[in-house]
Write a protein that holds these residues in place. Structure first.
Motif, PDB file in Angstrom:
ATOM      1  N   GLU A   1      61.956  92.551  -0.896  1.00 21.43           N
ATOM      2  CA  GLU A   1      60.954  93.529  -0.471  1.00 21.43           C
ATOM      3  C   GLU A   1      60.126  93.005   0.686  1.00 21.43           C
ATOM      4  N   GLN A   2      59.617  91.789   0.513  1.00 20.08           N
ATOM      5  CA  GLN A   2      58.667  91.292   1.503  1.00 20.08           C
ATOM      6  C   GLN A   2      59.344  90.556   2.644  1.00 20.08           C
ATOM      7  N   GLN A   3      60.619  90.254   2.473  1.00 20.16           N
ATOM      8  CA  GLN A   3      61.317  89.570   3.553  1.00 20.16           C
ATOM      9  C   GLN A   3      62.662  90.232   3.782  1.00 20.16           C
TER      10      GLN A   3
ATOM     11  N   MET B   1      55.548  88.010  -9.945  1.00 23.06           N
ATOM     12  CA  MET B   1      56.618  88.991  -9.767  1.00 23.06           C
ATOM     13  C   MET B   1      57.959  88.271  -9.768  1.00 23.06           C
ATOM     14  N   GLN B   2      59.002  89.068  -9.878  1.00 26.72           N
ATOM     15  CA  GLN B   2      60.342  88.480  -9.838  1.00 26.72           C
ATOM     16  C   GLN B   2      60.604  87.939  -8.451  1.00 26.72           C
ATOM     17  N   LYS B   3      61.218  86.767  -8.399  1.00 23.62           N
ATOM     18  CA  LYS B   3      61.405  86.120  -7.113  1.00 23.62           C
ATOM     19  C   LYS B   3      62.360  86.905  -6.211  1.00 23.62           C
TER      20      LYS B   3
ATOM     21  N   TYR C   1      49.210  92.394  -7.907  1.00 21.64           N
ATOM     22  CA  TYR C   1      49.313  91.526  -9.076  1.00 21.64           C
ATOM     23  C   TYR C   1      50.240  90.389  -8.685  1.00 21.64           C
ATOM     24  N   GLY C   2      49.760  89.165  -8.770  1.00 29.15           N
ATOM     25  CA  GLY C   2      50.473  88.019  -8.209  1.00 29.15           C
ATOM     26  C   GLY C   2      51.870  87.786  -8.749  1.00 29.15           C
TER      27      GLY C   2
ATOM     28  N   ALA D   1      60.588  89.803  -4.663  1.00 31.42           N
ATOM     29  CA  ALA D   1      59.684  89.409  -3.582  1.00 31.42           C
ATOM     30  C   ALA D   1      60.464  89.167  -2.299  1.00 31.42           C
ATOM     31  N   ARG D   2      61.597  88.537  -2.462  1.00 29.68           N
ATOM     32  CA  ARG D   2      62.389  88.184  -1.288  1.00 29.68           C
ATOM     33  C   ARG D   2      62.937  89.439  -0.599  1.00 29.68           C
TER      34      ARG D   2
END
Lengths: 349, 465
Positions: free
Chosen positions: A57-59, A49-51, A46-47, A54-55
């Protein structure tokens, strides 16, 4: 006026139901000989999300060695709109039961269309085509899913997911400092229903039907003569009375049964052993009963010694729940009096 | 002649001098990057895409970082597809150094894989060691500075962080001579994690004999509507005997069970007439079974597991010894395993007839008794049962977890995983996960949530799910 708290999570459930349609899409890559060399499931999320999430988790690794892994799919809700074509009367209600078997009164749900956008990002056009081809044939243009929208009342609705529009972007032209962007965008509309608050109703379950027959259509002057009463009849044991027990193994045809004690049993009673109902037609002695097997539509089957025997009585009848299977107890009475039945006092006066 | 012949725009010696000065400057002020050429494995000739590449070579070369104050580009962005890092890098390399030390090697490569070797190519990769990142060359600028002394001396490479896609082999084909690059890429991309067994032990047990026993149970009606595994009751044996016990093996569709078969856990003793079998289960009806007893011969009574063994990913085969003489029937059974890979119990489908001595049985050994070897990075491993293949990303001997890159096929429990280069051999217990290494995808979360609310029991004529 507004403000009665309730939250059925219907929109969230619609998002989940829509998303799960696309969570098992795979792509394959062939080698030169056409054999599958690798296969992978296309990641979906789901596109929005909290910024910060995202940072971290994905980075988690700040020096992430690559820009992004492809292909990817993302979906998001983009609109909510009332659907007047599916409108029903605003005063119409229906009754149902909640998880605790209490009767609930529900106003007819309000039809809303929720718009979704499914985006596909890939590096290769071939991958995007593989993904799109696995999606499109299912939508003609709608695909139906059955969703339990309101869990507390078990309200399941068919939600058509309609493919409204397909567009794609392939920016392959221009200078070489800009990457080619390959994005397919599929627009959908899900025809869902929003439910308002669900309230307990004072109406009860109908447990008795009674009809008085008169000798003439003029009920003011004529006398009633016959009353037909019907009540629900239990087809399984509810109160676990454990009145007696089997003292022998029972085949599926045997009708003379040795029991622990027949003292508490009586002729004409229905008993249940495992799930088979039997009717007692005779009690020769204190440890023997003779029964009619496979009564009330049940299947005659073998039973082992020591299995409990439960009696199906009025005590069971009153415990019948909504949605249970049940039979009917019929009763007919004849009258010679001149009384009439008062529904408010629930007696003859 | 249009130009004045007494003035030159650079002689060859001057040009040579400038080139050498540039080379020297780059060696002093540049950093060492790795040039990783793309080798084309498969291309689509219609939609003109390279659908499979491999990157299995690398060349160290000095490069000057033009964007010395940091990466250029849009930086780190949150897009609808998750976090995307739009960092760009512009570097300058010596034309002569490339031609002398990279082109000459590329010329000797397969023409189909390396279609151009004379210059740096768009699509090739640059490993930037300061950030331990992989950049893809987007554009090669060859005329900047513009013909000083009549020629050009450097290439300016405009690069952007690589977009990884699961191309044929993709990263998994990277096996450069530099461990630093390999280790950077180990945890990227699509990773299948396998739990392997490194140790296995064959289960053993003993059987007892009996007479007046239930030889086998025949299901006459599989019933329907059960919402849990039904209980099988067998009527008691006469005094002095031993009660038979059995369990139902069920199959289920959408959470509703029906009975597949009934197997004995104890065949009982002393029965003179076939006992009754009753099957009771929540909400289910209709299941019925009969049984056959043997009163004048000896068969298997029960089975005692002395050592439950270890390392069984799937239930092994159990083989009973045959009756010693005369006309007899060999007992048959099945084995159930626990989640830890040992034998939990033996179920008897046929107790056999005519044993004169206590029968023995053999439970097949686990696929691998002793796992051997160490998997190597990027070697291809193959599953013996599934035939699935994948490349190794990492191997942890302490936890017996093997991480693999892109797979061809799906590994299944019971596979013997063999490394093509290392010959390491272990058996697969179960697949832990198969997903992208970053935390973008929600496929499983969405599916689990949807399973709670989607109704699969009703069909409708307009499309089902």
């Amino acid at each position: 006026m507004l403000g009665t708290y309730y939250y059925h999570e219907i929109i969230k459930k619609t998002i989940v139901s829509f998303g799960t349609l696309f969570n098992q899409i795979h792509i394959r890559h062939p080698d030169k000989d056409g054999n599958t060399y690798s296969e992978m499931r296309v990641p979906l999320a789901y596109g929005p999300m909290q910024k910060f999430l995202a940072r971290i988790e994905q980075q988690a690794n700040l020096n992430k060695p690559v820009q992004i892994t492809l292909p990817r799919m993302s979906f998001e809700m983009i609109s909510i709109g009332y659907d007047a074509t599916r409108k029903t009367s605003v005063t119409q209600t229906f009754k149902t039961v909640d998880n605790n078997n209490r009767i609930q009164k529900v106003f007819m749900p309000v039809p809303y269309n929720i718009g979704f956008e499914l985006n596909i990002l890939s590096k290769l056009n071939d991958d995007a085509l593989q993904i799109v081809e696995q999606i499109l044939p299912y939508f003609q243009p709608a695909f139906n899913i059955t969703v339990d929208l309101v869990d507390s009342i078990g309200e399941k609705r068919d939600l058509p997911v309609v493919l409204e529009n397909i567009s794609f972007q392939d920016d392959y032209e221009g200078d070489f400092s800009t990457r080619r962007a390959l994005i397919y965008k599929l627009n959908f509309s899900v025809k869902t229903y929003l439910f308002g608050p669900i309230a307990d109703t004072t109406d009860g379950l109908i447990r008795k039907v009674q009809v008085d027959y008169y000798s003439d259509v003029d009920t003011m002057r004529s006398k009633r003569e016959l009353r037909y009463t019907s009540t629900p009849k239990a087809l399984k044991d509810y109160n676990n009375d454990n009145t007696s027990g089997l003292q022998e193994d029972l085949t599926d045809t045997e009708t003379r049964i040795t029991v622990a004690s027949s003292a508490s049993l009586s002729i004409g009673e229905r008993i249940v052993i495992d799930s088979e109902i039997m009717k007692i037609i005779d009690i020769p002695d204190s440890s023997t009963i003779i029964v009619k097997r496979g009564y009330d539509g049940t299947i005659s089957s073998p039973h082992t010694s020591s299995t409990p025997i439960n009696v199906l009585s009025a005590a069971d009848d009153v415990l019948i729940n909504i949605d249970d299977d049940f039979g009917f107890n019929d009763d007919i009475e004849f009258f010679q009096d001149s009384k009439t039945y008062s529904p408010t006092q629930q007696k003859d006066i | 002649m249009a130009l004045n012949p007494f003035f030159q725009h650079g002689s060859s010696t001057e040009q040579r001098l400038v080139q050498q000065l540039i080379n020297e400057q780059l060696k002093m002020y540049g950093i060492e990057v790795y040039y990783i050429p793309r080798k084309i494995v498969n291309r689509d000739s219609i939609i003109r895409e390279v659908i499979a590449s491999k990157f299995d070579d690398n060349f160290a070369i000095e490069a000057y970082v033009n964007t010395y104050e940091g990466y250029s580009g849009a930086g780190d962005l949150l897009t609808k597809f998750g976090v995307s890092l739009k960092d760009e890098l512009i570097i300058t390399i010596s034309k002569e150094r490339f031609e002398d030390f990279i082109s000459t090697f590329l010329e000797n490569e397969n023409d189909e894989e390396i279609v151009l070797s004379s210059r740096p190519r768009e699509g090739d990769l640059i490993y930037f060691p300061l950030g331990q990142r992989i950049f893809e060359i987007k554009f090669v600028e060859h005329e900047k500075p513009f013909y000083q002394l009549g020629r050009t001396y450097v290439y300016e490479l405009k690069c952007e962080l690589f977009e990884y896609e699961d191309e044929m082999g993709g990263w998994d084909n990277i096996n450069t001579t530099t461990e630093e690059i390999d280790s950077t890429l180990v945890n990227q991309g699509y990773i299948t994690s396998l739990q392997l067994f490194s140790f296995g032990e064959q289960a053993v047990g003993i059987a007892s004999t009996t007479t007046g026993y239930v030889r086998r149970i025949t299901l006459t009606n599989d019933g329907s509507g059960y919402t849990s595994t039904p209980i099988v009751s067998i009527s008691t044996a006469p005094s002095g005997g031993r009660n038979a016990t059995a369990v139902a093996i069920t199959t289920s569709v959408n959470g509703v069970y029906s009975i597949k078969e009934i197997l004995l856990t104890n065949t009982g003793a002393g029965y003179t007439v076939p006992p009754l079998i009753s099957i009771t289960g929540e909400n289910g009806v209709g299941a019925a079974a009969t049984c056959e007893i043997v009163t004048d011969y000896v068969g298997v009574g029960s089975v005692y597991i002395q050592n439950p063994g270890d390392g069984y990913p799937v239930a092994p085969v159990i083989t009973f010894s045959s009756p010693q003489s005369g006309i007899g029937i060999t007992a048959k059974g099945r084995v159930a395993i626990s989640t830890t890979g040992s034998i939990s119990r033996v179920l008897i489908s046929d107790a056999g007839i005519g044993y004169t001595q206590t029968p023995t049985f053999v439970i097949a050994p686990p696929p691998v008794v002793t796992g051997i070897g160490t998997f190597e990075l990027n070697e291809v491993v193959t599953g013996s049962v599934s035939g699935a293949k994948a490349r190794v990303k990492s191997w942890d001997k302490n936890t017996d977890i093997l991480k693999l890159g892109t797979t061809d096929g799906t590994f299944v429990p019971g596979d013997i995983i063999v490394g093509s280069a290392s010959s390491a051999t272990y058996s697969l217990s179960y697949v832990i996960s198969a997903q992208f290494s970053d935390k973008y995808e929600q496929n499983d979360v969405i599916e689990e949530e949807a399973d709670l609310i989607l109704d699969f029991t009703e069909s409708n004529p307009f499309g089902n799910y």
